[in-house]
Design an enzyme around this catalytic site. Structure first.
Site: not given
Length: 591
Positions: A259, A263, A398-400
């Site tokens: 992740l 990010r 997205f991505e957290g």
């Protein structure tokens, strides 16, 4: 390059020098050639078939991904020993930025090369790497990453998909489901997370066609319509034990490290889209006439283009600064194994989260202004700015989500401080005496000296408020999400200001101090951004202080803040007009 290896989070308490940062002005000839190769691929292969790709043509997407693989565009992060190029992170960042113009196709490529392939690059056994990486590097096989579930999104470790070892010890049997899986419609390999015995979070390599593994229908999305997004279902899927990725119970190490890369690469993609939007908006503004003149001649349109260009410059500075740091860290990594590499990248988890938040919100701003400049045409499907506007919205999820990342930024900083990895608390204590002393403003006559002074004051404000928050709340701080969010936003503004400042100082130094148009432009952009960022810093600081203090204590803290915020103001209206003039004349992003 020792100074370049700052270690994550140190930027809030230590200063860097311009020579310690990597900027786009430092690109090597080889790096520029990779960017040129990606641009040529976009022009010759993607642009002519853009409409077909956006219509979600699986066969065409796979065909073009394989062509990209033949050119090496899919194997940049794959080691040479397994058929890839093994490029440095600055090069792969430039690739991600350049390919962003391919819209949904870029997302398909990014999901494959990043979160789909890198888990095997970093955590695969030699046998797994040999079995999968060469085909992933060429596009012969396409990868997908499968973490989100119907009941667990931000809480990744709350996954309910289970894995049970068979009595003979040869297979794990998977049961459960995954949601919103990019590339699901045509992927061959799936990195799937499940809990062994319902408890030990573990990653598995699952192949399309395994009995009991099925894929649901396409989701009908707001944007990124040309990418495949489908749910997955596992009903007694038998996966060989050789397909366990990493160690049983250590899946979180893979998920969180991947992740971080996701990010960071998302930030690079947002950068590419921001640049494209500036091109579209400035070109349209020069063409569109109202009241007998091009709308680009109106100051309010120019101000929008200037703001779009400034944020993009700042984002670009942040992205390549961090890419350079990661490369420097990797050069000092004693072991070349994937776990060590992932850990080295993970050192910059704070910066990766900062870039994700800043980039996604910067692109949202740029895309929104791009639509506004287009007026009614910006709302029409045939104009690409409409697609960019829709596509940009997913980046904050997205991505957290950005909310989760904002919690992670100060939370990770505090954890590093408590482990003794950062001298944060010592810095806070040494600052306390200084803050109650008179703070005269020094001479600020040299170019960017005022911006450097203001950056230092912002760092002091963050340390003072962060120290007060720890003192007042202790372990309860993690429950006070509004205060944490304010601290995160302060860190984001500081990192953004410093990245732009260091790059601009480096450009000024390289020019010998000569007042070229480029030098004047970067000074103007940095001056505007720092002044406006300090207004945000002051607002965020007041919000946090009011939540932490009351009465006389609050008044004392506000008086200290007032001293820290003092500085001469610049005429940002005039500066933005000069920046806008360059954008309008060039019809593209300008430095």
């Amino acid at each position: 390059m020792t100074e370049a290896i700052r270690f994550g989070g140190r930027f809030v308490m230590e200063d860097s020098t311009p020579d310690s940062v990597v900027t786009p002005e430092d690109f090597t000839e080889e790096q520029r050639m990779m960017g040129d190769a990606a641009r040529q691929f976009l022009d010759t292969e993607i642009a002519p078939r853009d409409a077909e790709l956006e219509a979600l043509n699986y066969d065409l997407t796979v065909e073009l991904m394989r062509k990209a693989g033949e050119l090496g565009l899919l194997g940049a992060d794959v080691p040479e020993a397994y058929g890839g190029l093994g490029l440095d992170k600055v090069s792969t960042t430039l690739l991600a930025e350049t390919l962003a113009r391919a819209s949904s196709f870029a997302l398909s490529v990014g999901a494959h090369t990043g979160i789909g392939t890198l888990p095997i690059v970093f955590f695969g056994t030699p046998a797994q790497k040999q079995a999968y990486l060469p085909a992933l590097a060429t596009g012969e096989r396409i990868a997908a990453y499968c973490l989100t579930e119907p009941a667990s999104g931000s809480d990744a470790l709350g996954a309910r998909t289970t894995a049970r070892l068979t009595p003979d010890g040869k297979h794990y049997v998977l049961n459960g489901s995954k949601l919103y899986i990019t590339n699901a419609g045509f992927a061959d390999l799936f990195i799937v997370y499940a809990k062994v015995d319902g408890e030990y979070f573990t990653a598995f390599i699952v192949e399309r066609g395994m009995a009991g593994f099925s894929i649901g229908p396409e989701e009908h999305k707001m944007g990124i319509k040309g990418s495949s997004t489908r749910p997955l279902f596992f009903e007694d899927v038998s996966v060989p034990v050789e397909n366990v990725l990493g160690e049983v119970g250590k899946g979180h190490q893979i998920a969180f490290n991947i992740l971080n890369i996701g990010r960071f690469k998302l930030g690079a993609a947002c950068l590419g889209s921001s640049k494209e939007t500036i091109e579209l908006a400035s070109s349209y503004a020069n063409t569109r006439k109202q009241f007998g003149r091009a709308i680009s001649s109106y100051p309010l349109i120019g101000a929008k283009l200037a703001d779009m260009n400034i944020r993009t410059y700042v984002l670009e500075s942040m992205v390549y600064r961090t890419a350079g740091w990661i490369d420097a860290m990797l050069r000092t990594t004693e072991s070349a194994d994937g776990v060590s590499v992932a850990k080295a990248i993970g050192e910059y988890a704070i910066e990766c989260s900062i870039i994700k938040v800043f980039a996604s919100e910067a692109l949202d701003f740029v895309a929104d202004e791009g639509v506004q400049i287009h007026g009614g045409y910006g709302y029409i499907h045939e104009y690409k700015v409409e697609r960019i506007y829709r596509d940009s919205r997913i980046n904050r999820i997205f991505e957290g989500t950005n909310e989760i990342n904002r919690m992670l930024i100060p939370g990770t900083l505090m954890k590093k401080a408590l482990k003794g990895e950062l001298p944060l608390l010592r810095k806070v204590r040494s600052l306390q005496t200084e803050l109650v002393q008179p703070m005269p403003i020094p001479p600020l006559e040299k170019p960017l000296s005022k911006e450097a002074f203001r950056l230092g004051q912002a760092k002091k404000a963050f340390l003072a408020i962060g120290g007060l928050a720890v003192q007042k709340l202790g372990l309860r701080l993690e429950q006070e999400q509004e205060v944490l969010c304010s601290l995160a936003d302060l860190m984001i503004q500081i990192f953004a200001m410093e990245s732009a400042l260091l790059r601009s100082q480096k450009i000024v130094k390289a020019s010998g101090g000569a007042g070229s148009e480029k030098v004047e432009n970067v000074i103007a952009m940095t001056t505007v951004f720092v002044q406006e960022a300090m207004e945000r810093v002051e607002s965020l600081a007041k919000l946090a202080l009011a939540a932490l203090e009351q009465g006389d204590g609050l008044q004392m803290q506000l008086s200290i803040l007032k001293k820290l915020m003092r500085a001469p103001l610049s005429d940002t209206v005039a500066l933005k007009r000069t920046i806008a003039a360059r954008v309008i004349r060039g019809e593209h992003y300008v430095v």
